[in-house]
Write a protein that holds these residues in place. Sequence first.
Motif, PDB file in Angstrom:
ATOM      1  N   THR A 145       0.879  -1.120  -0.037  1.00 44.14           N
ATOM      2  CA  THR A 145       0.071  -0.017   0.291  1.00 44.14           C
ATOM      3  C   THR A 145       0.719   1.147   0.020  1.00 44.14           C
ATOM      4  O   THR A 145       0.439   2.436  -0.601  1.00 44.14           O
ATOM      5  N   THR A 146       1.944   1.462   0.711  1.00 45.41           N
ATOM      6  CA  THR A 146       2.866   2.446   0.876  1.00 45.41           C
ATOM      7  C   THR A 146       3.544   2.614  -0.822  1.00 45.41           C
ATOM      8  O   THR A 146       3.551   3.582  -1.313  1.00 45.41           O
ATOM      9  N   ILE A 147       3.898   1.564  -1.293  1.00 47.11           N
ATOM     10  CA  ILE A 147       4.777   1.812  -2.722  1.00 47.11           C
ATOM     11  C   ILE A 147       3.713   2.070  -3.520  1.00 47.11           C
ATOM     12  O   ILE A 147       4.124   2.908  -4.384  1.00 47.11           O
ATOM     13  N   VAL A 148       2.320   1.690  -3.705  1.00 46.59           N
ATOM     14  CA  VAL A 148       1.374   1.725  -4.834  1.00 46.59           C
ATOM     15  C   VAL A 148       1.024   3.361  -4.452  1.00 46.59           C
ATOM     16  O   VAL A 148       0.558   4.091  -5.455  1.00 46.59           O
ATOM     17  N   SER A 149       1.241   4.015  -2.891  1.00 44.98           N
ATOM     18  CA  SER A 149       0.950   5.432  -3.185  1.00 44.98           C
ATOM     19  C   SER A 149       1.706   6.284  -3.978  1.00 44.98           C
ATOM     20  O   SER A 149       1.271   7.504  -4.020  1.00 44.98           O
ATOM     21  N   PHE A 150       2.785   5.763  -4.282  1.00 49.26           N
ATOM     22  CA  PHE A 150       3.676   6.857  -5.155  1.00 49.26           C
ATOM     23  C   PHE A 150       3.890   6.213  -6.585  1.00 49.26           C
ATOM     24  O   PHE A 150       4.856   6.962  -7.282  1.00 49.26           O
ATOM     25  N   SER A 151       3.168   5.295  -7.002  1.00 44.20           N
ATOM     26  CA  SER A 151       2.962   4.907  -8.296  1.00 44.20           C
ATOM     27  C   SER A 151       2.437   6.147  -8.915  1.00 44.20           C
ATOM     28  O   SER A 151       1.428   6.789  -8.663  1.00 44.20           O
ATOM     29  N   SER A 155      -3.743   2.007 -12.493  1.00 42.92           N
ATOM     30  CA  SER A 155      -4.348   0.771 -12.520  1.00 42.92           C
ATOM     31  C   SER A 155      -3.793   0.320 -11.058  1.00 42.92           C
ATOM     32  O   SER A 155      -4.062  -0.738 -10.438  1.00 42.92           O
ATOM     33  N   ASN A 156      -2.359   0.742 -10.574  1.00 44.62           N
ATOM     34  CA  ASN A 156      -1.605   0.278  -9.633  1.00 44.62           C
ATOM     35  C   ASN A 156      -2.319   0.847  -8.103  1.00 44.62           C
ATOM     36  O   ASN A 156      -2.264   0.516  -6.916  1.00 44.62           O
ATOM     37  N   GLN A 157      -3.073   2.014  -8.447  1.00 42.70           N
ATOM     38  CA  GLN A 157      -3.577   2.585  -7.121  1.00 42.70           C
ATOM     39  C   GLN A 157      -5.095   2.656  -7.126  1.00 42.70           C
ATOM     40  O   GLN A 157      -5.310   2.760  -5.986  1.00 42.70           O
ATOM     41  N   ARG A 158      -5.912   2.531  -8.170  1.00 43.71           N
ATOM     42  CA  ARG A 158      -7.224   2.803  -8.025  1.00 43.71           C
ATOM     43  C   ARG A 158      -7.953   2.103  -7.089  1.00 43.71           C
ATOM     44  O   ARG A 158      -7.829   0.677  -6.878  1.00 43.71           O
ATOM     45  N   GLY A 159      -8.546   2.464  -6.159  1.00 37.45           N
ATOM     46  CA  GLY A 159      -9.391   1.930  -4.909  1.00 37.45           C
ATOM     47  C   GLY A 159      -8.412   1.426  -3.709  1.00 37.45           C
ATOM     48  O   GLY A 159      -9.055   0.866  -3.096  1.00 37.45           O
ATOM     49  N   PHE A 160      -7.197   1.716  -3.830  1.00 31.01           N
ATOM     50  CA  PHE A 160      -6.474   1.295  -2.832  1.00 31.01           C
ATOM     51  C   PHE A 160      -6.110   2.358  -1.746  1.00 31.01           C
ATOM     52  O   PHE A 160      -5.481   2.082  -0.946  1.00 31.01           O
ATOM     53  N   GLY A 161      -6.748   3.599  -1.837  1.00 29.26           N
ATOM     54  CA  GLY A 161      -6.485   4.429  -0.913  1.00 29.26           C
ATOM     55  C   GLY A 161      -7.081   4.568   0.658  1.00 29.26           C
ATOM     56  O   GLY A 161      -7.897   3.405   0.749  1.00 29.26           O
ATOM     57  N   PRO A 162      -6.799   5.304   1.598  1.00 32.27           N
ATOM     58  CA  PRO A 162      -6.145   6.359   1.630  1.00 32.27           C
ATOM     59  C   PRO A 162      -4.554   5.946   1.351  1.00 32.27           C
ATOM     60  O   PRO A 162      -4.131   4.895   1.890  1.00 32.27           O
ATOM     61  N   LEU A 163      -3.868   6.781   0.471  1.00 34.13           N
ATOM     62  CA  LEU A 163      -2.518   6.614   0.217  1.00 34.13           C
ATOM     63  C   LEU A 163      -1.478   7.128   1.388  1.00 34.13           C
ATOM     64  O   LEU A 163      -2.030   8.266   1.922  1.00 34.13           O
ATOM     65  N   THR A 164      -0.259   6.561   1.404  1.00 34.80           N
ATOM     66  CA  THR A 164       0.942   7.100   2.269  1.00 34.80           C
ATOM     67  C   THR A 164       1.419   8.187   1.811  1.00 34.80           C
ATOM     68  O   THR A 164       1.809   8.401   0.623  1.00 34.80           O
ATOM     69  N   PRO A 165       1.415   9.515   2.552  1.00 35.57           N
ATOM     70  CA  PRO A 165       2.094  10.456   2.375  1.00 35.57           C
ATOM     71  C   PRO A 165       3.568  10.350   2.388  1.00 35.57           C
ATOM     72  O   PRO A 165       3.885   9.577   2.815  1.00 35.57           O
ATOM     73  N   GLY A 166       4.003  11.877   2.181  1.00 35.75           N
ATOM     74  CA  GLY A 166       5.636  11.613   2.292  1.00 35.75           C
ATOM     75  C   GLY A 166       6.428  11.274   1.007  1.00 35.75           C
ATOM     76  O   GLY A 166       7.631  11.180   1.143  1.00 35.75           O
ATOM     77  N   PHE A 167       5.735  11.463  -0.164  1.00 32.59           N
ATOM     78  CA  PHE A 167       6.438  11.004  -1.598  1.00 32.59           C
ATOM     79  C   PHE A 167       6.174  12.360  -2.462  1.00 32.59           C
ATOM     80  O   PHE A 167       5.318  12.826  -2.436  1.00 32.59           O
ATOM     81  N   ARG A 168       7.353  12.741  -3.291  1.00 36.41           N
ATOM     82  CA  ARG A 168       7.262  13.432  -4.254  1.00 36.41           C
ATOM     83  C   ARG A 168       7.641  13.075  -5.504  1.00 36.41           C
ATOM     84  O   ARG A 168       8.936  12.418  -5.494  1.00 36.41           O
ATOM     85  N   VAL A 169       6.922  13.154  -6.662  1.00 30.56           N
ATOM     86  CA  VAL A 169       7.293  12.682  -7.698  1.00 30.56           C
ATOM     87  C   VAL A 169       7.972  13.560  -8.708  1.00 30.56           C
ATOM     88  O   VAL A 169       7.241  14.753  -8.946  1.00 30.56           O
TER      89      VAL A 169
END
Length: 401
Positions: A145-151, A155-169
Amino acid sequence: MQAADYITLEERFGAHNYHPLPVVLTKGDGVWVEDVEGNRYMDMLSAYSAVNQGHNNPRILAAAHRQLDRLTLTSRAFHNDQLGPFCEQLAQLTGMDKILPMNTGAEAVETAIKAARRWAYDIKGVPENSAEIIVCSNNFHGRTTTIVSFSTEASNQRGFGPLTPGFRVVPFGDIEAFGQAINANTAAFLVEPIQGEAGVLIPPTDYFPRVRELCSTNNVLLMADEIQTGLGRTGRLFACEHEGIRPDIYVLGKALGGGVVPISAMAASKEVMDVFDPGSHGSTFGGNPLACAVAREALNVIMDEGLPARAEAHGKVFRSRLQGLIGNGIVGAVRGRGLLNAVDILPQAGAARGFCERLRSAGILAKETHQTIIRFAPPLVLSSADLEWALDRIEMVLSAS
Ligand SMILES: *Cc1c(COP(=O)(O)O)cnc(C)c1O
């Protein structure tokens, strides 16, 4: 049971989180695999580069059998006689001080993220809960869940929130964007030296040397995810060697287990690794004696058999022959390093998947990524004759639509 029966069972009782080619494999030997109908194929995916040493590598199997007969699992509540030698060997190969073993690649990435955050608070002095990690667009670092938070792949992310904060792309290969993303709270830059899942994307020539410089001057950890690119795949032991840089953290997995067991690791300096104290991180299976014994021999095979040099030499042949297809109305581009290569299929020629199905009929297993790209990553143990055999067939399939 027939191939169709196995596929039906998987579809009926298994989750539909993959879309495999309709081939049911039952045996493997080196670069070859065999399906339940007795057809032989050259495996040009190598389980996403997890079988660099070839299927059923005899040396690795022998090491596994020896260890299976002795001791397989102790947990880290006790010591075992395989973990220390494994850590020593991997520390020497990576040029790092210390190793933390886990099982899957995603777990090793998670380990690196935890290390970077704790290092930011304990050593760098970032205010609690404000650490930031910079990552690249089109990254692939795993599925937690943390890794897909910054994908950046929906398709890697949809429906898997809330996402882990702390990443900048930031865009991969854009040094200005990277420099601008750094601030006082930046703990680390997590990056693949070549973006494998994104379609074997090679960075601009001076990108990584400048990344290294910016990381050093700003006290930011450079964390190289070499799970796919490492251990010989790109023609060097680590793809970072192509860039002439040393990261602060290596994240390794896949071929570390020699295609036999899951084992991954984070390698780092003493300063970074010492942020972990007893109780702060762990894994029941991490560092188990079976995986460590297998990994030791998996590393021995890579070094003794000169697999990085073989990947380098074969890769040059592979690319120069397939580059001859550019302009034929099907092939748009050919790129890669060592034996991590990709062919772009022009949109008007049809979906890459169709070409993978035709490759399969011609005796070659390869997998599309992103609809228009075919990745070719055979085991590094392939012979020149194997390579010519494969190239003849790939040329045939990629010349006729
Ligand atoms: C495969 C891969 C991972 C994830 O490894 P798993 O073992 O599937 O969890 C992470 N990063 C990269 C670059 C990979 O190729």
